[in-house]
Design a protein around this motif. Structure first.
Motif, mmCIF file in Angstrom:
data_model
loop_
_atom_site.group_PDB
_atom_site.id
_atom_site.type_symbol
_atom_site.label_atom_id
_atom_site.label_comp_id
_atom_site.label_asym_id
_atom_site.label_seq_id
_atom_site.Cartn_x
_atom_site.Cartn_y
_atom_site.Cartn_z
ATOM 1 N N ASP A 10 -21.547 -19.930 2.753
ATOM 2 C CA ASP A 10 -21.086 -21.317 2.816
ATOM 3 C C ASP A 10 -20.044 -21.433 3.930
ATOM 4 O OD1 ASP A 10 -20.690 -23.983 2.222
ATOM 5 O OD2 ASP A 10 -19.290 -23.573 0.593
ATOM 6 N N VAL A 11 -20.488 -21.767 5.135
ATOM 7 C CA VAL A 11 -19.615 -21.773 6.304
ATOM 8 C C VAL A 11 -19.497 -23.182 6.854
ATOM 9 C CG1 VAL A 11 -19.283 -20.842 8.622
ATOM 10 C CG2 VAL A 11 -20.328 -19.420 6.871
ATOM 11 N N ARG A 12 -18.271 -23.633 7.013
ATOM 12 C CA ARG A 12 -17.994 -24.913 7.673
ATOM 13 C C ARG A 12 -18.128 -24.680 9.163
ATOM 14 N NH1 ARG A 12 -16.744 -28.817 10.533
ATOM 15 N NH2 ARG A 12 -15.459 -30.569 9.891
ATOM 16 N N ALA A 19 -11.330 -33.012 17.397
ATOM 17 C CA ALA A 19 -9.963 -32.738 17.860
ATOM 18 C C ALA A 19 -9.457 -31.445 17.223
ATOM 19 C CB ALA A 19 -9.041 -33.890 17.484
ATOM 20 N N ILE A 20 -8.648 -30.707 17.986
ATOM 21 C CA ILE A 20 -8.132 -29.441 17.457
ATOM 22 C C ILE A 20 -7.241 -29.660 16.239
ATOM 23 C CG2 ILE A 20 -8.429 -28.135 19.586
ATOM 24 C CD1 ILE A 20 -5.428 -28.432 20.127
ATOM 25 N N LYS A 25 -6.529 -28.635 10.501
ATOM 26 C CA LYS A 25 -6.361 -29.083 9.112
ATOM 27 C C LYS A 25 -7.457 -28.514 8.212
ATOM 28 C CE LYS A 25 -3.801 -33.338 9.924
ATOM 29 N NZ LYS A 25 -3.797 -34.806 9.814
ATOM 30 N N ILE A 26 -8.665 -28.447 8.732
ATOM 31 C CA ILE A 26 -9.760 -27.850 7.957
ATOM 32 C C ILE A 26 -9.463 -26.373 7.703
ATOM 33 C CG2 ILE A 26 -12.189 -27.126 8.065
ATOM 34 C CD1 ILE A 26 -12.699 -29.794 9.578
ATOM 35 N N MET A 27 -9.032 -25.671 8.754
ATOM 36 C CA MET A 27 -8.693 -24.251 8.599
ATOM 37 C C MET A 27 -7.583 -24.073 7.567
ATOM 38 S SD MET A 27 -8.604 -22.827 12.461
ATOM 39 C CE MET A 27 -10.045 -22.556 13.441
ATOM 40 N N GLY A 29 -6.786 -26.070 5.088
ATOM 41 C CA GLY A 29 -7.311 -26.397 3.768
ATOM 42 C C GLY A 29 -8.182 -25.311 3.175
ATOM 43 N N LEU A 30 -8.915 -24.619 4.037
ATOM 44 C CA LEU A 30 -9.799 -23.552 3.577
ATOM 45 C C LEU A 30 -9.122 -22.181 3.601
ATOM 46 C CD1 LEU A 30 -13.079 -24.620 5.446
ATOM 47 C CD2 LEU A 30 -12.562 -24.889 3.003
ATOM 48 N N ASP A 31 -7.900 -22.132 4.130
ATOM 49 C CA ASP A 31 -7.131 -20.894 4.275
ATOM 50 C C ASP A 31 -7.921 -19.848 5.068
ATOM 51 O OD1 ASP A 31 -4.926 -19.225 4.020
ATOM 52 O OD2 ASP A 31 -5.628 -18.361 2.129
ATOM 53 N N ILE A 32 -8.394 -20.290 6.240
ATOM 54 C CA ILE A 32 -9.148 -19.412 7.136
ATOM 55 C C ILE A 32 -8.571 -19.513 8.543
ATOM 56 C CG2 ILE A 32 -11.294 -19.456 5.821
ATOM 57 C CD1 ILE A 32 -12.324 -21.594 7.770
ATOM 58 N N GLY A 33 -8.901 -18.564 9.384
ATOM 59 C CA GLY A 33 -8.360 -18.535 10.735
ATOM 60 C C GLY A 33 -9.379 -18.756 11.826
#
Length: 143
Positions: A10-12, A19-20, A25-27, A29-33
């Protein structure tokens, strides 16, 4: 073990025109880098929190800068039917902590991270990390 057995499915996917700030914000919210960047159902890049900081903010780009302005377009990837040990060795060689996973039709089907590899319990993550962490890689801050 095959990559398909360990990868995150399940990858966004970010769009190059987003926009960066939106992607950051998505990163958060998902706690990813990192996020793969796709366009017209094809993988065209990767964007990381480091890309946003170094190629974006440090270069004077604002929050409305496009993903395409800061992403890495030379994408390293692996195939879902490859063996984990082969991919882990490659991750160490190219010094990356995660790779997008594509199928043989070149469609994004997941992402493989060191955490995914660690969960397999076969010790491959430690070997990859030692290679990834060696000084002097493409993104090294040492002079």
């Amino acid at each position: 073990m095959k990559v398909s057995e360990a990868m995150t499915r399940d990858v966004r996917v970010a769009n190059p025109d987003e926009a960066i700030q939106f992607v950051a914000k998505i990163m958060a919210g998902l706690d990813i880098g990192a996020l793969p960047v796709g366009e017209n159902d094809r993988l065209v890049g990767m964007i990381t929190d480091r890309d946003i900081a170094i190629r974006g903010i440090a270069e004077g780009k604002g929050p409305d800068a496009k993903v395409s302005e800061v992403m890495t377009s030379d994408v390293q990837y692996c195939y879902d039917d490859q063996e984990i040990d082969e991919v882990t060795e490659n991750m160490a060689d190219i010094q990356v902590r995660r790779l997008p996973v594509i199928n043989r039709d070149k469609r994004l089907v997941g992402i493989l991270s060191l955490a995914d590899i660690a969960l397999t319990g076969d010790g491959q993550a430690g070997e990859a990390l030692s290679g990834i962490s060696r000084p002097g890689g493409e993104h090294s801050q040492t002079i």
